[in-house]
Design an enzyme around this catalytic site. Sequence first.
Site, PDB file in Angstrom:
ATOM      1  CG  ASP A 128      -9.361   3.279   0.940  1.00 31.59           C
ATOM      2  OD1 ASP A 128      -8.365   3.335   1.683  1.00 31.59           O
ATOM      3  OD2 ASP A 128      -9.711   2.236   0.346  1.00 31.59           O
ATOM      4  CG  HIS A 159      -6.782   0.998   4.095  1.00 34.81           C
ATOM      5  ND1 HIS A 159      -7.214   1.028   2.794  1.00 34.81           N
ATOM      6  CD2 HIS A 159      -6.101  -0.170   4.224  1.00 34.81           C
ATOM      7  CE1 HIS A 159      -6.824  -0.071   2.161  1.00 34.81           C
ATOM      8  NE2 HIS A 159      -6.151  -0.819   3.025  1.00 34.81           N
TER       9      HIS A 159
HETATM   10  O1  UPG Z   1       1.532  -0.481  17.785  1.00 35.32           O
HETATM   11  C1  UPG Z   1       1.480   0.089  16.680  1.00 35.32           C
HETATM   12  C2  UPG Z   1       1.252  -0.606  15.467  1.00 35.32           C
HETATM   13  C3  UPG Z   1       1.207   0.117  14.299  1.00 35.32           C
HETATM   14  N1  UPG Z   1       1.370   1.472  14.312  1.00 35.32           N
HETATM   15  C4  UPG Z   1       1.223   2.251  13.074  1.00 35.32           C
HETATM   16  O2  UPG Z   1       0.142   1.696  12.341  1.00 35.32           O
HETATM   17  C5  UPG Z   1       0.417   1.706  10.961  1.00 35.32           C
HETATM   18  C6  UPG Z   1       0.362   0.282  10.465  1.00 35.32           C
HETATM   19  O3  UPG Z   1       0.376   0.281   9.075  1.00 35.32           O
HETATM   20  P1  UPG Z   1       1.213  -0.773   8.218  1.00 35.32           P
HETATM   21  O4  UPG Z   1       2.617  -0.766   8.637  1.00 35.32           O
HETATM   22  O5  UPG Z   1       0.966  -0.460   6.778  1.00 35.32           O
HETATM   23  O6  UPG Z   1       0.633  -2.168   8.638  1.00 35.32           O
HETATM   24  P2  UPG Z   1      -0.874  -2.766   8.614  1.00 35.32           P
HETATM   25  O7  UPG Z   1      -1.678  -2.178   9.662  1.00 35.32           O
HETATM   26  O8  UPG Z   1      -0.713  -4.234   8.616  1.00 35.32           O
HETATM   27  O9  UPG Z   1      -1.389  -2.263   7.171  1.00 35.32           O
HETATM   28  C7  UPG Z   1      -2.388  -2.724   6.289  1.00 35.32           C
HETATM   29  O10 UPG Z   1      -2.490  -1.668   5.308  1.00 35.32           O
HETATM   30  C8  UPG Z   1      -1.288  -1.393   4.585  1.00 35.32           C
HETATM   31  C9  UPG Z   1      -1.559  -0.225   3.651  1.00 35.32           C
HETATM   32  O11 UPG Z   1      -2.530  -0.566   2.729  1.00 35.32           O
HETATM   33  C10 UPG Z   1      -0.840  -2.636   3.810  1.00 35.32           C
HETATM   34  O12 UPG Z   1       0.384  -2.380   3.149  1.00 35.32           O
HETATM   35  C11 UPG Z   1      -0.703  -3.805   4.785  1.00 35.32           C
HETATM   36  O13 UPG Z   1      -0.332  -4.984   4.102  1.00 35.32           O
HETATM   37  C12 UPG Z   1      -2.013  -4.011   5.539  1.00 35.32           C
HETATM   38  O14 UPG Z   1      -1.909  -5.100   6.445  1.00 35.32           O
HETATM   39  C13 UPG Z   1       1.788   2.339  10.796  1.00 35.32           C
HETATM   40  O15 UPG Z   1       1.603   3.703  10.507  1.00 35.32           O
HETATM   41  C14 UPG Z   1       2.426   2.183  12.167  1.00 35.32           C
HETATM   42  O16 UPG Z   1       3.333   3.225  12.466  1.00 35.32           O
HETATM   43  C15 UPG Z   1       1.627   2.142  15.470  1.00 35.32           C
HETATM   44  O17 UPG Z   1       1.811   3.365  15.485  1.00 35.32           O
HETATM   45  N2  UPG Z   1       1.659   1.431  16.629  1.00 35.32           N
END
Ligand code: UPG
Length: 454
Positions: A119, A21
């Site tokens: 949000d 988020h």
């Molecule tokens: O080592 C890491 C891991 C993640 N990321 C970043 O972190 C974000 C992760 O976001 P996302 O891919 O959406 O995964 P989640 O963290 O699991 O996101 C949560 O939030 C999202 C948006 O609401 C939902 O779609 C998902 O289901 C929910 O688990 C992205 O920008 C990635 O590029 C990094 O840069 N490095």
Amino acid sequence: MDSTPTRPAQVAVCPSAGIGHLTPFLRLASMLTSNSCSVTLIIIRPTLSFAEANQINTFLSTHPHITASEFHILPCEPSSNSNIQDPFLLQYDAVSRSAHLLVHHLATLSPPPSAVFSDLMFASGINKPLYDLGIPNYNVITSSARFFSFMTSLTHLRVTRGDDVVIPGLAPIVGDDIPPIFSNTDHMFTRLIETSCRYLQDAKGIVLNSFDFFEPESISALQNGKVLAGLPSVFPVGPFIPYGSINGDNIPWLDNQPSKSVVYVSFGSKTVMSKDQIREIGDGLERSGLRFLWVIKTTVVDKEDKEELRDLLSEAFFENTKERGLILREWVNQEKILAHPAIGGFLTHCGWNSVMEAAQRGIPLLAWPLHGDQRVNAGEVEKAGLGIWERSWGWIGERLVKGDEIAMKIQEMMTSEKLRASATRVWDEATKAWEKNGSSRKMFETIIGDKVST
Ligand SMILES: O=c1ccn([C@@H]2O[C@H](COP(=O)(O)OP(=O)(O)O[C@H]3O[C@H](CO)[C@@H](O)[C@H](O)[C@H]3O)[C@@H](O)[C@H]2O)c(=O)[nH]1
């Protein structure tokens, strides 16, 4: 001609908890500041993970014009009726319970905001008061347009476990794609989403991190009022534009790999899976014979202790893959990784940020959802031509998916010419959406125009 200089719009950007988020809000804040808005970033305290704290610090140091304002939320409370353990869900609940306090907090900002981007978790506490005060408030949705359509429909439809959900204007959502918690109206998260969506009508608009080409059906059904009458204007302005230089180092190993040869494997910021499943993924990567960059996370929150890699994977695995595989345990800069020419495909849980980041780079995906919106997102990935999805694998953890199955699908993702061509088309369309007269740019300009003139 009126020679009065236009004052920059004073915008407050209010993310909720968790990297998934936070990241889209930081991108939005950066997009707004690049478009002459004066931005105050509301920072939720306490933060749950190191990743969030680091990301905020790096963001603020690279955006000196953005002001930070800390907002202390009420403590997390154990859920009384649904035994929720997930610290992120408990934090969303705390954010929502604290939302009414945010209105007072915003009023203390100097100068006060002339518009707010918040949000969905804040909607129940701030949408009506901001509407009454005449301050335009845009609710920013961090998930897909299709999953958002489902969430808004919870205000009036009952979900029965396993049954398809029919939403006007959309192809039915397959019952198995909906997390079982949504059939329990008493579940804290279900109530949270339903209550928040009841307040959407008081928002000035709804901002989506999606774009017309990627989700034409859901976007048009939302915009035409088919999904839910009375929704405010819906603005798809995705993919949100990365602001560069987020925390995480370069990976020199990638520089030595041939173009499009490396499978990137990562399941988001907070994914945990069983040791057995981790071993099967290792087996799949080994059998595939492909190069890989695998980010393994074994804790829900990155403040917890990590399991030793040697306890997870065998000596033979390390020996057999040492020339072609790299495993990382720490936070990586995914944005940079996806932009690297060596990356040829991405095994992902389909968190929506990851999907939009891959769309921006035309990286083919192999979807393997873990929870929440991710199966619905995977369906959108497949429809748009950005990736493939093996439905029989179920949610991660539903059954043990074996190494040979994983190897086969990874090979398909990496070798299918058809998939590469359609993923490249998505990339072109994502780029076009932000060019002059592109769909997302036009929507963004409309918001900026509305806001400045309010
Ligand atoms: O080592 C890491 C891991 C993640 N990321 C970043 O972190 C974000 C992760 O976001 P996302 O891919 O959406 O995964 P989640 O963290 O699991 O996101 C949560 O939030 C999202 C948006 O609401 C939902 O779609 C998902 O289901 C929910 O688990 C992205 O920008 C990635 O590029 C990094 O840069 N490095």
